[in-house]
Design an enzyme around this catalytic site. Sequence first.
Site, mmCIF file in Angstrom:
data_model
loop_
_atom_site.group_PDB
_atom_site.id
_atom_site.type_symbol
_atom_site.label_atom_id
_atom_site.label_comp_id
_atom_site.label_asym_id
_atom_site.label_seq_id
_atom_site.Cartn_x
_atom_site.Cartn_y
_atom_site.Cartn_z
ATOM 1 N N TYR A 175 3.696 -13.265 9.830
ATOM 2 C CA TYR A 175 4.087 -14.479 10.097
ATOM 3 C C TYR A 175 4.021 -15.168 11.325
ATOM 4 O O TYR A 175 3.736 -14.611 12.302
ATOM 5 C CB TYR A 175 5.573 -14.448 9.255
ATOM 6 N N GLU A 233 6.124 -8.750 10.388
ATOM 7 C CA GLU A 233 4.502 -8.597 9.326
ATOM 8 C C GLU A 233 3.903 -9.838 8.851
ATOM 9 O O GLU A 233 3.463 -10.523 8.043
ATOM 10 C CB GLU A 233 5.749 -9.648 7.823
ATOM 11 N N ARG A 260 13.393 -10.076 14.538
ATOM 12 C CA ARG A 260 12.486 -9.050 13.811
ATOM 13 C C ARG A 260 11.304 -8.982 14.214
ATOM 14 O O ARG A 260 10.142 -9.550 14.407
ATOM 15 C CB ARG A 260 12.715 -9.422 12.599
ATOM 16 N N GLN A 310 9.145 -3.211 -9.237
ATOM 17 C CA GLN A 310 9.015 -4.090 -10.505
ATOM 18 C C GLN A 310 9.615 -5.880 -10.633
ATOM 19 O O GLN A 310 8.971 -6.825 -11.528
ATOM 20 C CB GLN A 310 8.790 -3.272 -11.806
ATOM 21 N N HIS A 360 1.956 -8.412 6.360
ATOM 22 C CA HIS A 360 1.701 -8.658 4.701
ATOM 23 C C HIS A 360 0.005 -7.999 3.328
ATOM 24 O O HIS A 360 -0.306 -7.739 3.466
ATOM 25 C CB HIS A 360 2.011 -10.448 3.887
HETATM 26 FE FE1 SF4 Z 1 13.073 -3.720 -6.933
HETATM 27 FE FE2 SF4 Z 1 15.485 -2.822 -8.130
HETATM 28 FE FE3 SF4 Z 1 12.665 -1.082 -8.145
HETATM 29 FE FE4 SF4 Z 1 14.422 -1.063 -6.625
HETATM 30 S S1 SF4 Z 1 14.651 -0.207 -8.324
HETATM 31 S S2 SF4 Z 1 12.435 -1.837 -6.301
HETATM 32 S S3 SF4 Z 1 15.603 -3.542 -6.378
HETATM 33 S S4 SF4 Z 1 13.181 -3.735 -8.946
#
Ligand code: SF4
Length: 685
Positions: A172, A170, A220, A345, A258
């Site tokens: 890092y 990713e 990873r 979100q 990222h």
């Molecule tokens: Fe994140 Fe929940 Fe959306 Fe999945 S459903 S991407 S865990 S906010």
Amino acid sequence: MNKKNEKYNTLLSPLNLGAFTVRNRLIMGSMHLGLEEASDGMTRMADFYKRRAKGGVGMIVTGGISPNIRGTAVPFAAKMTTTKEMLQHQQITEAVHQYDCKILMQILHSGRYSYHPFGAAPSRIKSPITPFAPWSLSKSGIQKSINDYASSCLLAKQAGYDGVEIMGSEGYFINQFIAQRTNKRSDEYGGSYENRMRIAVDIVDAARQVVGDEFLLMFRLSMLDLVEQGSSFEEVMMLGQALEKAGVNVINTGIGWHEARIPTIATSVPRAAFSWVTKAAKEHLSVPLVTTNRINTPEVCEQLLAAGDADLVSMARPLLADEDFILKAEQDRAEEINTCIGCNQACLDHIFKRQIASCLVNPKACFETEFNDDVTNNPRKIAVIGAGVAGMSCALESAKKGHKVTLFEKSDQLGGQFLLAAKIPGKEEFKETLRYFQVQLSKHKVDIKLSTEPGVDELTDLNFDHLVIATGVKPRQVNFKGMENNPKVLSYPDVISGKVTVGKKVAVIGAGGIGFDVSEYLLHEKSAISTDVDEYLKYWGIDKSLRSRSGIESVERVIPEPSREIILMQRKPGRLGKGLGKTTGWIHRQMLKDGQVKMLSEVEYLESNEAGLLINHKGKEVLLDVDHIVICAGQISRNKLFDKLINKLKDNTNINTHIIGGAALAAELDAKKAIKNGIELAQSF
Ligand code: SF4
Ligand code: NAP
């Protein structure tokens, strides 16, 4: 333990990983929760992980913990450098070990991705996504960093962890050493690939020496960097084999830095879009391999594992969404899983805003200790009016708590605005949330009355204790000359639900989430970029043959000719789409740019006529020659019923009336707030 469900035979099978055996093939992957730094975070994290362990996952990997202060992602971020820090982790490992579940601590040094001016990296090259250039490490600084990794491993072992995951992907710190893009050194840690990969092998070597054989080392490894001047697949395999020799037990297959401008985990990425990379790596590596990225159902896990594409599956967000993911699969209740819809979100968007992560479809995630899941000893009679996500979440939570719930819905389907969202290309996963609510509402015996719009008298006569108004929103009308009865002017619900046929040239008024969604719908109505892995790979320019360096070098993107000419507009000045999700907004903007959508700000809408739409753009009148104008100008609350009830019940203290979701506040409402609103109200009954 329940009898194994044969449907998920491979997923539910144990696997010997060398250091120990895991009970099944599902790993909860590393994800920063924001609890790591919260004042009571360790206790909350212990509870959070304990619930996932109880829910059946085989192994958990914590969020990234830095091996030293310079490697922290932000000032005061979690690190594992002292006995005091080690002791704080014991409550986490003890909590998880109450169940047959293993837990690894992820060691993550951010390198140039640190949000502070003391970051350390192979070379002093600023990343495009962070504000500070890192300091280039001296040779003794490198040696110290290697020792820090080893000492963190030892502390992790003392804290009771079963192993560590060393984050080498990713983009890092370790990945920055491996890639030419970020490593311009001329000593034995730079130059040739053998030199650039040296630090990774040295870290594993040093770690293995201090922790012994019974402690699991997972690495990873970045399989596809998806940025210029990353590794070739042959090089990655060379490093993988060297890591095996140095003593790693498991390799987790990381995808994309990222800073890569290719979506790898958003909802618009098809499910299991990168399992083919793990499959290819299996031909060269002998330790168990973990596949990851956009895997969110037990069916997909089983398919990949049974086909031998990977030995284990890692998922993080789906276990935020549902702590009982594996338990439900085991008990043949997969249709009851609250599926992660990949929206980011409430999880990643929160983390990038330095808030505690949660989940849009499960607002209890990371806040478990703030909710009371006990069944009430005072069951009440509750009516919920409106079956959008606010109403459904309130009805379901109330029923789970033992109340008697009736859910009224005016239309013939549950879902409200979510039904529309699920039709947007790239948001197909939203259907899973609708399925979840349908199954759960029925399981918890909510009395669902579709095509029913109860009036005030009916509601007040039915002896409910609580009336919950969740009647949602309706599109805001806009007003300019020539609007009324104009067949050119369309509403966004009519467009998205396919009720109207839209012409080839379209003006979209309003550039919020819905304006972007409508534009994407009009562009990609018939495309499979978000559902078909090959289409997705072609669109974003990823080489499936694995011959291109980083998976992308010299690969042309195949962007279809736009199916429509679209003009997206807003009245305010500034860039369009500023308010879109922190981690996904760029994808929507890129896809509209690819579709040659013209974006105009500082627009005044003057008149719609035969010729099209007349606007004033930055002081100049312009006639847009369009077939249709789609209004996406936000929403207003549907709250008439609430007002009428309040009026009628003002002297009645036996019936409590509540209003939630969009009906209460349309401005800036989204599904995250609506679902949370519904659950919080139900908790108060
Ligand atoms: Fe994140 Fe929940 Fe959306 Fe999945 S459903 S991407 S865990 S906010
Ligand atoms: P919104 O985000 O409030 O956007 C409304 C748009 O309409 C703005 O561009 C606004 O810009 C314009 N507008 C407002 N009043 C207007 C008027 N009277 N005349 C002309 N234009 C007007 O609403 P939305 O797009 O409907 O989204 C609703 C909610 O769902 C939001 O909270 C949103 O975040 C969420 N959502 C998010 C996504 C996502 O993140 N991908 C997708 C869908 C929905 P001007 O005022 O500058 O013209």
